[in-house]
Design an enzyme around this catalytic site. Structure first.
Site, PDB file in Angstrom:
ATOM      1  N   HIS A 215     -22.633   4.421 -45.328  1.00 18.09           N
ATOM      2  CA  HIS A 215     -22.636   5.510 -46.731  1.00 18.09           C
ATOM      3  C   HIS A 215     -21.162   5.231 -48.035  1.00 18.09           C
ATOM      4  O   HIS A 215     -21.023   5.521 -48.762  1.00 18.09           O
ATOM      5  CB  HIS A 215     -23.469   6.714 -46.412  1.00 18.09           C
ATOM      6  CG  HIS A 215     -24.688   7.009 -45.793  1.00 18.09           C
ATOM      7  ND1 HIS A 215     -24.804   7.507 -44.840  1.00 18.09           N
ATOM      8  CD2 HIS A 215     -25.820   6.234 -46.567  1.00 18.09           C
ATOM      9  CE1 HIS A 215     -25.565   7.917 -44.418  1.00 18.09           C
ATOM     10  NE2 HIS A 215     -26.785   6.955 -44.769  1.00 18.09           N
TER      11      HIS A 215
ATOM     12  N   LYS B 222     -38.516  18.583 -43.682  1.00 20.24           N
ATOM     13  CA  LYS B 222     -37.658  17.319 -41.661  1.00 20.24           C
ATOM     14  C   LYS B 222     -36.034  18.480 -42.180  1.00 20.24           C
ATOM     15  O   LYS B 222     -35.255  18.518 -43.055  1.00 20.24           O
ATOM     16  CB  LYS B 222     -37.159  15.933 -42.695  1.00 20.24           C
ATOM     17  CG  LYS B 222     -36.796  15.462 -41.873  1.00 20.24           C
ATOM     18  CD  LYS B 222     -37.058  13.933 -42.466  1.00 20.24           C
ATOM     19  CE  LYS B 222     -35.580  12.822 -41.712  1.00 20.24           C
ATOM     20  NZ  LYS B 222     -35.073  11.886 -42.651  1.00 20.24           N
TER      21      LYS B 222
ATOM     22  N   ARG C 247     -29.405  -3.684 -45.984  1.00 25.64           N
ATOM     23  CA  ARG C 247     -28.142  -3.737 -44.899  1.00 25.64           C
ATOM     24  C   ARG C 247     -29.154  -5.130 -44.340  1.00 25.64           C
ATOM     25  O   ARG C 247     -28.476  -5.875 -43.373  1.00 25.64           O
ATOM     26  CB  ARG C 247     -28.242  -2.921 -43.502  1.00 25.64           C
ATOM     27  CG  ARG C 247     -27.578  -1.880 -44.058  1.00 25.64           C
ATOM     28  CD  ARG C 247     -27.875  -0.551 -43.490  1.00 25.64           C
ATOM     29  NE  ARG C 247     -29.691  -0.084 -43.575  1.00 25.64           N
ATOM     30  CZ  ARG C 247     -29.807   1.448 -43.182  1.00 25.64           C
ATOM     31  NH1 ARG C 247     -29.064   1.539 -41.659  1.00 25.64           N
ATOM     32  NH2 ARG C 247     -31.107   1.287 -43.537  1.00 25.64           N
TER      33      ARG C 247
ATOM     34  N   SER D 124     -27.300   6.981 -39.686  1.00 22.65           N
ATOM     35  CA  SER D 124     -27.297   8.672 -39.485  1.00 22.65           C
ATOM     36  C   SER D 124     -28.313   8.776 -37.679  1.00 22.65           C
ATOM     37  O   SER D 124     -27.387   8.827 -37.088  1.00 22.65           O
ATOM     38  CB  SER D 124     -27.637   9.222 -39.628  1.00 22.65           C
ATOM     39  OG  SER D 124     -27.018   8.796 -41.915  1.00 22.65           O
TER      40      SER D 124
HETATM   41  N1  COA Z   1     -25.285   2.047 -44.359  1.00 26.98           N
HETATM   42  C1  COA Z   1     -25.612   2.838 -43.463  1.00 26.98           C
HETATM   43  N2  COA Z   1     -26.849   3.714 -43.313  1.00 26.98           N
HETATM   44  C2  COA Z   1     -27.367   3.437 -44.040  1.00 26.98           C
HETATM   45  C3  COA Z   1     -27.631   3.186 -45.805  1.00 26.98           C
HETATM   46  C4  COA Z   1     -26.084   2.372 -44.753  1.00 26.98           C
HETATM   47  N3  COA Z   1     -25.877   1.463 -46.142  1.00 26.98           N
HETATM   48  N4  COA Z   1     -28.160   2.795 -46.274  1.00 26.98           N
HETATM   49  C5  COA Z   1     -29.500   3.468 -45.757  1.00 26.98           C
HETATM   50  N5  COA Z   1     -28.917   3.655 -44.193  1.00 26.98           N
HETATM   51  C6  COA Z   1     -29.864   4.552 -43.501  1.00 26.98           C
HETATM   52  C7  COA Z   1     -29.879   6.492 -43.380  1.00 26.98           C
HETATM   53  O1  COA Z   1     -28.730   6.689 -43.240  1.00 26.98           O
HETATM   54  C8  COA Z   1     -30.801   6.277 -43.060  1.00 26.98           C
HETATM   55  O2  COA Z   1     -30.583   7.148 -41.434  1.00 26.98           O
HETATM   56  P1  COA Z   1     -31.579   7.613 -40.374  1.00 26.98           P
HETATM   57  O3  COA Z   1     -32.880   7.282 -40.763  1.00 26.98           O
HETATM   58  O4  COA Z   1     -30.823   7.565 -39.514  1.00 26.98           O
HETATM   59  O5  COA Z   1     -31.546   9.280 -40.463  1.00 26.98           O
HETATM   60  C9  COA Z   1     -31.915   5.095 -42.988  1.00 26.98           C
HETATM   61  O6  COA Z   1     -31.187   4.280 -43.241  1.00 26.98           O
HETATM   62  C10 COA Z   1     -32.160   5.726 -44.453  1.00 26.98           C
HETATM   63  O7  COA Z   1     -32.125   5.707 -45.248  1.00 26.98           O
HETATM   64  P2  COA Z   1     -32.548   6.369 -46.860  1.00 26.98           P
HETATM   65  O8  COA Z   1     -34.105   4.636 -46.477  1.00 26.98           O
HETATM   66  O9  COA Z   1     -31.342   6.064 -47.511  1.00 26.98           O
HETATM   67  O10 COA Z   1     -33.213   7.189 -46.975  1.00 26.98           O
HETATM   68  P3  COA Z   1     -32.186   8.757 -46.467  1.00 26.98           P
HETATM   69  O11 COA Z   1     -33.617   9.295 -46.056  1.00 26.98           O
HETATM   70  O12 COA Z   1     -31.463   8.477 -46.246  1.00 26.98           O
HETATM   71  O13 COA Z   1     -33.283   8.660 -48.203  1.00 26.98           O
HETATM   72  C11 COA Z   1     -34.536   8.588 -50.938  1.00 26.98           C
HETATM   73  C12 COA Z   1     -34.063   8.248 -48.860  1.00 26.98           C
HETATM   74  C13 COA Z   1     -34.134   9.767 -50.399  1.00 26.98           C
HETATM   75  C14 COA Z   1     -33.126   7.693 -51.064  1.00 26.98           C
HETATM   76  C15 COA Z   1     -36.145   8.852 -50.262  1.00 26.98           C
HETATM   77  O14 COA Z   1     -36.650   9.345 -49.901  1.00 26.98           O
HETATM   78  C16 COA Z   1     -36.364   9.579 -51.899  1.00 26.98           C
HETATM   79  O15 COA Z   1     -35.586   8.932 -53.274  1.00 26.98           O
HETATM   80  N6  COA Z   1     -36.956  10.478 -51.869  1.00 26.98           N
HETATM   81  C17 COA Z   1     -36.943  11.526 -52.781  1.00 26.98           C
HETATM   82  C18 COA Z   1     -39.185  11.592 -53.331  1.00 26.98           C
HETATM   83  C19 COA Z   1     -39.459  10.318 -54.401  1.00 26.98           C
HETATM   84  O16 COA Z   1     -38.190  10.402 -54.942  1.00 26.98           O
HETATM   85  N7  COA Z   1     -40.278   9.250 -53.225  1.00 26.98           N
HETATM   86  C20 COA Z   1     -40.832   8.455 -53.711  1.00 26.98           C
HETATM   87  C21 COA Z   1     -40.065   7.220 -53.955  1.00 26.98           C
HETATM   88  S1  COA Z   1     -40.827   6.210 -54.427  1.00 26.98           S
END
Ligand code: COA
Length: 163
Positions: A19, A43, A92, A130
């Site tokens: 991140h 969650k 990634r 994460s």
């Molecule tokens: N480096 C390291 N890890 C990364 C990363 C990076 N560059 N990018 C993502 N990750 C990891 C995260 O830590 C997470 O790990 P985990 O699943 O093991 O905990 C995983 O990859 C998924 O990351 P991400 O896709 O960013 O999910 P998130 O839960 O952290 O965030 C949101 C997702 C908040 C951006 C998305 O769910 C959202 O916008 N939610 C709001 C509701 C909404 O608008 N929904 C409609 C969208 S169409």
């Protein structure tokens, strides 16, 4: 909509070096960035919202153009509220691409003023997530390569090894 203001959203449970790679590089491109933690009541994470926020702030203390917030609901609505024009995302691998492609299209339909801006993860961070950090810490492994140095001890202490 303000193209100078980007939002980098996520669960950050906890923030990882992956991140931070995206935050640092994004902060060098955009004049202002909000790192927004998704507050998802259904969650229960390993870390509380306050802990996540505090770990993010410690990890980004040297980045004056980055601020922090939490949000619930749709990301597209959050950007509208903040008058921000850019969603910043990291890529990634191919599976990230598939889900990110869908999310970018949906977010643009929900809020046509938004552009999603992608940065390729630096090679040393492509395997970090994460949940991997949580699992390594729970079994007593060394998480120092995967979390910012400022918070490694705090993360390890909280997720003490399973005996
Ligand atoms: N480096 C390291 N890890 C990364 C990363 C990076 N560059 N990018 C993502 N990750 C990891 C995260 O830590 C997470 O790990 P985990 O699943 O093991 O905990 C995983 O990859 C998924 O990351 P991400 O896709 O960013 O999910 P998130 O839960 O952290 O965030 C949101 C997702 C908040 C951006 C998305 O769910 C959202 O916008 N939610 C709001 C509701 C909404 O608008 N929904 C409609 C969208 S169409």
């Amino acid at each position: 909509m303000n193209r100078d203001l980007c939002v980098y959203a996520g669960s950050f449970d906890p923030v990882t070096t992956g991140h931070l790679d995206i935050i640092r590089r994004g902060a060098a491109i955009f004049p202002r960035m909000i790192v927004a933690i998704l507050c998802n009541p259904s969650k229960k994470g390993a870390f509380s919202m306050e802990e996540r926020l505090s770990m993010l702030k410690k990890s980004c203390a040297d980045l004056p153009n980055v601020s922090f917030d939490s949000f619930d609901g749709l990301l597209a609505d959050y950007l509208r509220k903040k008058e921000a024009g850019i969603i910043l995302r990291g890529l990634r691998n191919f599976s990230d691409f598939e889900s990110e492609f869908q999310m970018a299209q949906l977010n643009r339909q929900l809020n046509p003023d938004i552009e999603t801006f992608f940065l390729m993860a630096s090679p040393e961070h492509v395997f970090v997530s994460s949940s991997a950090v949580r699992e390594i810490a729970m079994f007593g492994g060394d998480i120092s390569p995967y979390v910012p140095a400022h918070i490694a001890e705090e993360v390890a202490r909280k997720l003490r090894p399973i005996k």
